[in-house]
Design a protein around this motif. Structure first.
Motif, PDB file in Angstrom:
ATOM      1  N   TYR A   1      -3.339 -36.543 -10.656  1.00 42.67           N
ATOM      2  CA  TYR A   1      -2.737 -37.737 -11.573  1.00 42.67           C
ATOM      3  C   TYR A   1      -4.320 -38.528 -11.804  1.00 42.67           C
ATOM      4  CZ  TYR A   1      -1.122 -41.178 -14.052  1.00 42.67           C
ATOM      5  OH  TYR A   1      -0.668 -42.600 -14.966  1.00 42.67           O
TER       6      TYR A   1
ATOM      7  N   ILE B   1       7.392 -37.743 -14.902  1.00 42.73           N
ATOM      8  CA  ILE B   1       6.037 -39.123 -14.244  1.00 42.73           C
ATOM      9  C   ILE B   1       7.558 -40.053 -14.478  1.00 42.73           C
ATOM     10  CG2 ILE B   1       4.714 -40.803 -14.796  1.00 42.73           C
ATOM     11  CD1 ILE B   1       3.212 -38.387 -15.123  1.00 42.73           C
ATOM     12  N   LYS B   2       7.899 -39.996 -14.126  1.00 41.49           N
ATOM     13  CA  LYS B   2       8.713 -41.321 -13.225  1.00 41.49           C
ATOM     14  C   LYS B   2       8.670 -42.860 -14.442  1.00 41.49           C
ATOM     15  CE  LYS B   2      10.800 -39.540  -9.104  1.00 41.49           C
ATOM     16  NZ  LYS B   2      10.994 -40.063  -8.151  1.00 41.49           N
ATOM     17  N   ARG B   3       9.561 -44.041 -14.888  1.00 39.56           N
ATOM     18  CA  ARG B   3       8.954 -44.857 -15.676  1.00 39.56           C
ATOM     19  C   ARG B   3       9.672 -45.522 -15.310  1.00 39.56           C
ATOM     20  NH1 ARG B   3      11.301 -41.229 -19.031  1.00 39.56           N
ATOM     21  NH2 ARG B   3      10.235 -40.158 -21.192  1.00 39.56           N
ATOM     22  N   ASN B   4       9.091 -47.651 -15.218  1.00 35.83           N
ATOM     23  CA  ASN B   4       9.629 -47.942 -14.729  1.00 35.83           C
ATOM     24  C   ASN B   4       9.610 -48.165 -12.757  1.00 35.83           C
ATOM     25  OD1 ASN B   4      10.059 -49.567 -17.288  1.00 35.83           O
ATOM     26  ND2 ASN B   4      11.617 -48.234 -17.312  1.00 35.83           N
TER      27      ASN B   4
ATOM     28  N   CYS C   1      -3.492 -46.565 -15.728  1.00 37.63           N
ATOM     29  CA  CYS C   1      -2.561 -44.895 -15.624  1.00 37.63           C
ATOM     30  C   CYS C   1      -2.130 -45.331 -14.997  1.00 37.63           C
ATOM     31  CB  CYS C   1      -4.093 -43.991 -15.349  1.00 37.63           C
ATOM     32  SG  CYS C   1      -4.619 -43.827 -13.649  1.00 37.63           S
ATOM     33  N   TYR C   2      -2.238 -45.566 -13.806  1.00 40.03           N
ATOM     34  CA  TYR C   2      -1.030 -46.567 -12.120  1.00 40.03           C
ATOM     35  C   TYR C   2       0.214 -47.459 -12.764  1.00 40.03           C
ATOM     36  CZ  TYR C   2       0.362 -46.742  -7.214  1.00 40.03           C
ATOM     37  OH  TYR C   2       1.371 -47.331  -5.883  1.00 40.03           O
TER      38      TYR C   2
ATOM     39  N   CYS D   1       0.743 -48.770 -15.580  1.00 39.55           N
ATOM     40  CA  CYS D   1       1.887 -48.589 -16.379  1.00 39.55           C
ATOM     41  C   CYS D   1       3.458 -47.395 -16.415  1.00 39.55           C
ATOM     42  CB  CYS D   1       0.733 -47.883 -17.946  1.00 39.55           C
ATOM     43  SG  CYS D   1       0.745 -45.861 -17.237  1.00 39.55           S
ATOM     44  N   ASN D   2       3.267 -47.307 -15.183  1.00 38.32           N
ATOM     45  CA  ASN D   2       4.625 -46.767 -15.267  1.00 38.32           C
ATOM     46  C   ASN D   2       4.528 -47.668 -14.080  1.00 38.32           C
ATOM     47  OD1 ASN D   2       3.853 -44.504 -16.154  1.00 38.32           O
ATOM     48  ND2 ASN D   2       2.441 -43.889 -14.891  1.00 38.32           N
TER      49      ASN D   2
ATOM     50  N   LEU E   1       6.259 -42.050  -7.495  1.00 41.78           N
ATOM     51  CA  LEU E   1       6.163 -41.581  -8.485  1.00 41.78           C
ATOM     52  C   LEU E   1       6.467 -40.346  -9.570  1.00 41.78           C
ATOM     53  CD1 LEU E   1       5.150 -43.867 -11.398  1.00 41.78           C
ATOM     54  CD2 LEU E   1       2.610 -42.673 -10.577  1.00 41.78           C
ATOM     55  N   TYR E   2       6.205 -39.526  -8.958  1.00 35.39           N
ATOM     56  CA  TYR E   2       5.815 -38.106  -9.331  1.00 35.39           C
ATOM     57  C   TYR E   2       7.424 -37.558  -9.259  1.00 35.39           C
ATOM     58  CZ  TYR E   2       1.561 -39.994  -9.610  1.00 35.39           C
ATOM     59  OH  TYR E   2       0.597 -40.808  -9.712  1.00 35.39           O
TER      60      TYR E   2
ATOM     61  N   SER F   1      14.484 -45.092 -14.943  1.00 34.30           N
ATOM     62  CA  SER F   1      13.626 -44.012 -14.707  1.00 34.30           C
ATOM     63  C   SER F   1      13.193 -42.218 -15.925  1.00 34.30           C
ATOM     64  CB  SER F   1      13.804 -43.948 -13.333  1.00 34.30           C
ATOM     65  OG  SER F   1      13.802 -44.829 -12.476  1.00 34.30           O
TER      66      SER F   1
END
Length: 343
Positions: free
Chosen positions: A18, A150-153, A173-174, A176-177, A134-135, A258
């Motif tokens: 990533y 790629i999980k959100r929040n 890039c990290y 933001c999730n 995160l993934y 998520s």
């Protein structure tokens, strides 16, 4: 920014790939050199799933000093039951300004790492933890990972009053999730893995130990009745969190946030989650769903619950069954924090 990824398992491979996608200098470390022998030579990680491409990391090593020397961000992706060992390994080389993030901390991981670093080297770097990985990913080969989502929040917290400033300096890039929250208690008691992983494995022992059977963990392994039991465990987790003064999401609400899934019950939310469709069940009871998530999830929650005078019968039952079936002293070996440690 130079980034060290600690651990070359499911999450480690996905994390290294990533950050290479976004052009960062990445060092990938793994304790057992034979498990990264080919990767060390080629430095190539093949990513399948939502991407289909290959990334070349800058350094692959089993030398922890080489891995973290001169890096700006240390991302620990190993199972949480190895956090103590990782802390002892990195202790001689970390500095006060080092940023260490456990991905994830599971329950009270950041506090445990801080305690070890102080004991071993009298050093107290910046330490944070995420609520979950995160993934959604699975390692297929030594150098191949399937990245399903790629999980959100995903929540993140730091053991620092300056968490907002630290968060702003993370790679975009990290971050933001991620969602920054005020307390490690939120990320620790927001640990949903201990709810989704432990009981379903134990309730599917017959199928898991039957070598002629393979089944999808979330779709076939978590039936309506099992999901109802998980909801009872989840309410106990929420009760402990509320007693400590923090609000955390129910698992089904976390799934909606998520993965953008939907449903009125946990069972429906799991069935409607496309990211879980291809995930196979473990082939052994001695899997991280038990060995990690009981030790660093259920045990610390039960231990804190007892200090608070709260009874958690469903969580305690799962620990009891795990101890008897796996023949392992989870309560003795598991992560235990006193309430004073949390403050």
């Amino acid at each position: 920014m130079r980034i060290a990824v600690i651990g070359a398992g499911n999450s480690g491979l996905a994390t290294a790939a990533y950050f290479k996608k976004y052009g960062y200098f990445v060092t990938l470390w793994n304790r057992t050199e034979k498990n990264i022998a080919n990767l060390k030579q080629s430095r190539r990680i093949k990513v399948l799933g939502i991407w289909d491409t290959t990334f070349i990391v800058d350094i692959v090593t089993s030398d922890i000093k080489e891995a973290i020397q001169g890096v700006d961000l240390i991302l620990v992706t190993t199972p949480s039951d190895s956090h103590k060992d990782i802390a002892r390994l990195i202790a001689p080389y970390v500095k006060e300004e080092s940023i260490i993030i456990l991905n994830p901390g599971r329950t009270f991981g950041a506090i445990e790492v801080k305690q070890i670093l102080l004991q071993e080297a009298n050093v107290c770097p910046i330490i944070g933890e995420t609520q979950t990985i995160l993934y959604t990913c699975r390692k297929i080969q030594e150098d191949v990972v399937s990245l399903l989502a790629i999980k959100r929040n995903v929540q993140i917290a730091f053991l620092s009053k300056d968490g907002h400033s630290i968060f702003k300096h993370l790679p975009k890039c990290y971050s933001c999730n991620l969602i920054l929250v005020d307390s490690i208690l939120i990320t620790s008691l927001g640990n949903v893995g201990m709810i989704l992983h432990c009981a379903p494995v134990l309730f599917n022992i017959g199928w898991i130990e039957n070598k002629g059977v393979a089944f999808k963990y979330y779709y076939a392994g978590i039936t309506p009745s099992i999901a109802n039991f998980l909801e009872c465990m989840d309410k106990e987790r929420i009760m402990v969190a509320n007693k400590l003064g923090v609000d955390v999401l129910l698992v089904q609400d976390w799934l909606k946030k998520s993965y953008k899934t939907w449903g009125n019950t946990l069972y429906e939310c799991l069935q409607n989650n496309d990211a879980y469709k291809t995930i196979d069940a473990p082939s052994t009871l001695k899997h991280r769903y038990i060995m990690e998530d009981v030790c660093t999830g259920l045990v610390p929650v039960e231990y804190i619950a007892h200090q608070l005078g709260i009874v958690v019968p469903h969580i305690s039952l799962v620990i009891d069954i795990a101890e008897k079936v796996v023949d392992f002293p989870f309560r003795e070996k598991g992560r235990k924090m006193d309430i004073l440690d949390l403050k």
